[in-house]
Write a protein that holds these residues in place. Structure first.
Motif, PDB file in Angstrom:
ATOM      1  N   THR A 209       0.822  -1.216   0.000  1.00  0.00           N
ATOM      2  CA  THR A 209       0.000   0.000   0.000  1.00  0.00           C
ATOM      3  C   THR A 209       0.856   1.266   0.000  1.00  0.00           C
ATOM      4  O   THR A 209       2.056   1.233   0.250  1.00  0.00           O
ATOM      5  N   ASP A 210       0.190   2.378  -0.231  1.00  0.00           N
ATOM      6  CA  ASP A 210       0.871   3.676  -0.200  1.00  0.00           C
ATOM      7  C   ASP A 210       1.315   4.072   1.202  1.00  0.00           C
ATOM      8  O   ASP A 210       2.111   5.005   1.360  1.00  0.00           O
ATOM      9  N   PHE A 211       0.818   3.393   2.229  1.00  0.00           N
ATOM     10  CA  PHE A 211       1.282   3.667   3.584  1.00  0.00           C
ATOM     11  C   PHE A 211       2.790   3.399   3.693  1.00  0.00           C
ATOM     12  O   PHE A 211       3.466   3.986   4.543  1.00  0.00           O
ATOM     13  N   ALA A 212       3.309   2.492   2.843  1.00  0.00           N
ATOM     14  CA  ALA A 212       4.732   2.133   2.894  1.00  0.00           C
ATOM     15  C   ALA A 212       5.484   2.686   1.684  1.00  0.00           C
ATOM     16  O   ALA A 212       6.498   2.132   1.274  1.00  0.00           O
ATOM     17  N   ARG A 213       5.010   3.790   1.142  1.00  0.00           N
ATOM     18  CA  ARG A 213       5.580   4.308  -0.112  1.00  0.00           C
ATOM     19  C   ARG A 213       7.035   4.761   0.022  1.00  0.00           C
ATOM     20  O   ARG A 213       7.706   4.954  -0.988  1.00  0.00           O
ATOM     21  N   SER A 214       7.522   4.928   1.242  1.00  0.00           N
ATOM     22  CA  SER A 214       8.926   5.308   1.435  1.00  0.00           C
ATOM     23  C   SER A 214       9.779   4.147   1.937  1.00  0.00           C
ATOM     24  O   SER A 214      10.944   4.332   2.300  1.00  0.00           O
ATOM     25  N   VAL A 215       9.214   2.946   1.948  1.00  0.00           N
ATOM     26  CA  VAL A 215       9.930   1.784   2.484  1.00  0.00           C
ATOM     27  C   VAL A 215      10.470   0.938   1.332  1.00  0.00           C
ATOM     28  O   VAL A 215       9.712   0.379   0.543  1.00  0.00           O
ATOM     29  N   SER A 216      11.783   0.850   1.241  1.00  0.00           N
ATOM     30  CA  SER A 216      12.406   0.020   0.211  1.00  0.00           C
ATOM     31  C   SER A 216      13.785  -0.419   0.677  1.00  0.00           C
ATOM     32  O   SER A 216      14.445   0.272   1.453  1.00  0.00           O
ATOM     33  N   GLY A 217      14.217  -1.587   0.211  1.00  0.00           N
ATOM     34  CA  GLY A 217      15.501  -2.142   0.613  1.00  0.00           C
ATOM     35  C   GLY A 217      15.501  -2.647   2.039  1.00  0.00           C
ATOM     36  O   GLY A 217      16.551  -2.868   2.639  1.00  0.00           O
ATOM     37  N   ASN A 218      14.324  -2.877   2.572  1.00  0.00           N
ATOM     38  CA  ASN A 218      14.154  -3.204   3.979  1.00  0.00           C
ATOM     39  C   ASN A 218      13.867  -4.693   4.194  1.00  0.00           C
ATOM     40  O   ASN A 218      13.300  -5.353   3.328  1.00  0.00           O
ATOM     41  N   THR A 219      14.250  -5.203   5.355  1.00  0.00           N
ATOM     42  CA  THR A 219      13.820  -6.528   5.795  1.00  0.00           C
ATOM     43  C   THR A 219      12.840  -6.330   6.939  1.00  0.00           C
ATOM     44  O   THR A 219      13.210  -5.787   7.988  1.00  0.00           O
ATOM     45  N   ALA A 220      11.604  -6.715   6.717  1.00  0.00           N
ATOM     46  CA  ALA A 220      10.535  -6.522   7.708  1.00  0.00           C
ATOM     47  C   ALA A 220      10.368  -7.797   8.530  1.00  0.00           C
ATOM     48  O   ALA A 220      10.025  -8.846   7.991  1.00  0.00           O
ATOM     49  N   TYR A 221      10.606  -7.682   9.824  1.00  0.00           N
ATOM     50  CA  TYR A 221      10.481  -8.841  10.709  1.00  0.00           C
ATOM     51  C   TYR A 221       9.047  -8.979  11.204  1.00  0.00           C
ATOM     52  O   TYR A 221       8.443  -8.023  11.677  1.00  0.00           O
ATOM     53  N   ILE A 222       8.524 -10.180  11.079  1.00  0.00           N
ATOM     54  CA  ILE A 222       7.205 -10.505  11.611  1.00  0.00           C
ATOM     55  C   ILE A 222       7.407 -11.777  12.437  1.00  0.00           C
ATOM     56  O   ILE A 222       7.036 -12.877  12.044  1.00  0.00           O
ATOM     57  N   ASP A 223       8.044 -11.626  13.588  1.00  0.00           N
ATOM     58  CA  ASP A 223       8.474 -12.798  14.341  1.00  0.00           C
ATOM     59  C   ASP A 223       8.278 -12.652  15.842  1.00  0.00           C
ATOM     60  O   ASP A 223       8.932 -13.319  16.639  1.00  0.00           O
ATOM     61  N   GLY A 224       7.385 -11.739  16.235  1.00  0.00           N
ATOM     62  CA  GLY A 224       7.141 -11.539  17.662  1.00  0.00           C
ATOM     63  C   GLY A 224       8.344 -10.964  18.395  1.00  0.00           C
ATOM     64  O   GLY A 224       8.412 -11.038  19.628  1.00  0.00           O
ATOM     65  N   GLY A 225       9.288 -10.396  17.639  1.00  0.00           N
ATOM     66  CA  GLY A 225      10.478  -9.838  18.251  1.00  0.00           C
ATOM     67  C   GLY A 225      11.620 -10.815  18.442  1.00  0.00           C
ATOM     68  O   GLY A 225      12.654 -10.463  19.029  1.00  0.00           O
ATOM     69  N   HIS A 226      11.477 -12.025  17.928  1.00  0.00           N
ATOM     70  CA  HIS A 226      12.479 -13.075  18.150  1.00  0.00           C
ATOM     71  C   HIS A 226      13.874 -12.677  17.679  1.00  0.00           C
ATOM     72  O   HIS A 226      14.885 -13.085  18.266  1.00  0.00           O
ATOM     73  N   HIS A 227      13.962 -11.851  16.631  1.00  0.00           N
ATOM     74  CA  HIS A 227      15.268 -11.512  16.068  1.00  0.00           C
ATOM     75  C   HIS A 227      16.090 -10.591  16.974  1.00  0.00           C
ATOM     76  O   HIS A 227      17.296 -10.432  16.749  1.00  0.00           O
ATOM     77  N   VAL A 228      15.478 -10.007  18.004  1.00  0.00           N
ATOM     78  CA  VAL A 228      16.250  -9.089  18.855  1.00  0.00           C
ATOM     79  C   VAL A 228      16.839  -9.779  20.078  1.00  0.00           C
ATOM     80  O   VAL A 228      17.597  -9.154  20.829  1.00  0.00           O
ATOM     81  N   VAL A 229      16.526 -11.027  20.298  1.00  0.00           N
ATOM     82  CA  VAL A 229      17.011 -11.706  21.510  1.00  0.00           C
ATOM     83  C   VAL A 229      17.951 -12.860  21.155  1.00  0.00           C
ATOM     84  O   VAL A 229      17.952 -13.330  20.045  1.00  0.00           O
TER      85      VAL A 229
END
Length: 257
Positions: A237-257
Motif C-alpha cells: 500500500t501507499d502507507f509504505a511508499r517510502s519503504v524500500s531495501g528493507n527486511t521486515a520482521y514478523i516474528d514476535g520480536g524473536h530476532h532481537v534476543v
C-alpha cells in the motif's frame, strides 16, 4: 481474521510460491485479496496444482498459471499472459526456497557444489529473473516482495546452508531496491519467525526452532501466516511508499534476543 478493506483496490499482483493453504504465500494472497487486489497465482507443476488450486479459488484469482521458475518458457508465458490480460503489474510476491535434502541437513562446509548452485538458483536468482520480467509491467511503480528468515543474519542451528542462501537473497533485495528505485519500484523482504509450513518441515530439528521461538520471543508465541500477510499487504500500500531495501520482521520480536 483479516477485515475487508479497499487499500489495494485496482492493484494487480502476481504470487509465486504457494505450496498449499498453510503456506506463507497463501496468507499473503488472502491479505491482498481482502484489501481489494486482483491476483494471478502460479503453481509449480501438476502435482502441486491440487494443493494450490483451492487457494486460488478462495481468493478468486483472475489467473491461475503453471510456473516452474527454472523453466524459461513458462516464465515468459506467465508475464505474457499478465501483459495481455491486465497490461500492467503492481506487485510481485516471490515466496520460493529450495535446497536438496542432503545439502540442507549437512554442514555448510560439506555442502556440494551442485546443491549450493541449485539452492541459489531457485531461492535467489529466480527473484532476479522475476524482477526483470516485472519491471517493464510496473509502469507506474510497484512493489516486489520476497521471503527471508533470521538465519540470514545469525547462525541458527540446523538452518545450515539456507543461512548463506537467505543472506544472498537479502543482499539481492537491497541491490534491486537501488536499481529499480528510480522507477518507483520498491523491493523489500519479509522475515517471519518459524512457521509450521511444508517448506519449513524439511529443516532438520525444526521442532527445536519452534520451541525456541516460543520461549525467547518477546511475545512468546509463533507468528501466523495471516500476520505475515498483513505485513505484506501493508508494504504494497501507499502507507509504505517510502519503504524500500528493507527486511521486515514478523516474528514476535524473536530476532532481537
Amino acid at each position: 481474521m483479516l477485515s475487508q478493506n479497499e487499500l489495494l483496490k485496482g492493484k494487480k499482483g502476481l504470487i509465486v510460491g504457494i505450496a498449499n493453504r498453510h503456506s506463507i504465500g497463501a496468507g499473503c494472497a488472502a491479505a491482498f485479496r481482502v484489501s481489494g487486489a486482483d491476483l494471478c497465482i502460479t503453481y509449480q507443476n501438476d502435482k502441486a496444482r491440487k494443493f494450490v488450486e483451492p487457494v486460488a479459488n478462495e481468493v478468486g484469482a483472475e489467473m491461475f498459471l503453471p510456473l516452474d521458475v527454472t523453466d524459461h518458457d513458462q516464465t515468459e508465458a506467465v508475464f505474457a499472459e499478465i501483459e495481455k490480460t491486465w497490461g500492467k503489474l503492481d506487485f510481485l510476491l516471490h515466496s520460493i526456497a529450495f535446497c536438496p535434502k542432503d545439502d540442507l541437513h549437512g554442514r555448510v562446509v560439506d555442502c556440494s557444489q551442485k546443491g549450493f548452485a541449485l539452492a541459489m538458483d531457485v531461492s535467489v536468482h529466480s527473484l532476479i529473473r522475476l524482477a526483470n520480467k516485472a519491471e517493464p509491467l510496473m509502469k507506474d511503480g510497484g512493489t516486489i516482495l520476497t521471503v527471508s528468515y533470521h538465519g540470514a543474519e545469525r547462525v541458527v542451528d540446523h538452518y545450515n546452508i539456507m543461512g548463506p542462501v537467505k543472506a544472498a537473497l537479502e543482499a539481492t533485495t537491497r541491490y534491486l531496491s537501488v536499481e529499480l528505485g528510480h522507477k518507483n519500484i520498491r523491493v523489500n523482504a519479509l522475515s517471519p519467525g518459524p512457521l509450521q509450513t511444508r517448506a519449513a518441515s524439511g529443516i532438520d530439528h525444526f521442532d527445536t526452532l519452534i520451541d525456541d521461538a516460543k520461549a525467547r520471543a518477546p511475545l512468546h508465541r509463533l507468528t501466523t501466516i495471516d500476520e505475515v500477510g498483513a505485513m505484506a499487504a501493508c508494504l504494497v500500500t501507499d502507507f509504505a511508499r517510502s519503504v524500500s531495501g528493507n527486511t521486515a520482521y514478523i516474528d514476535g520480536g524473536h530476532h532481537v534476543v
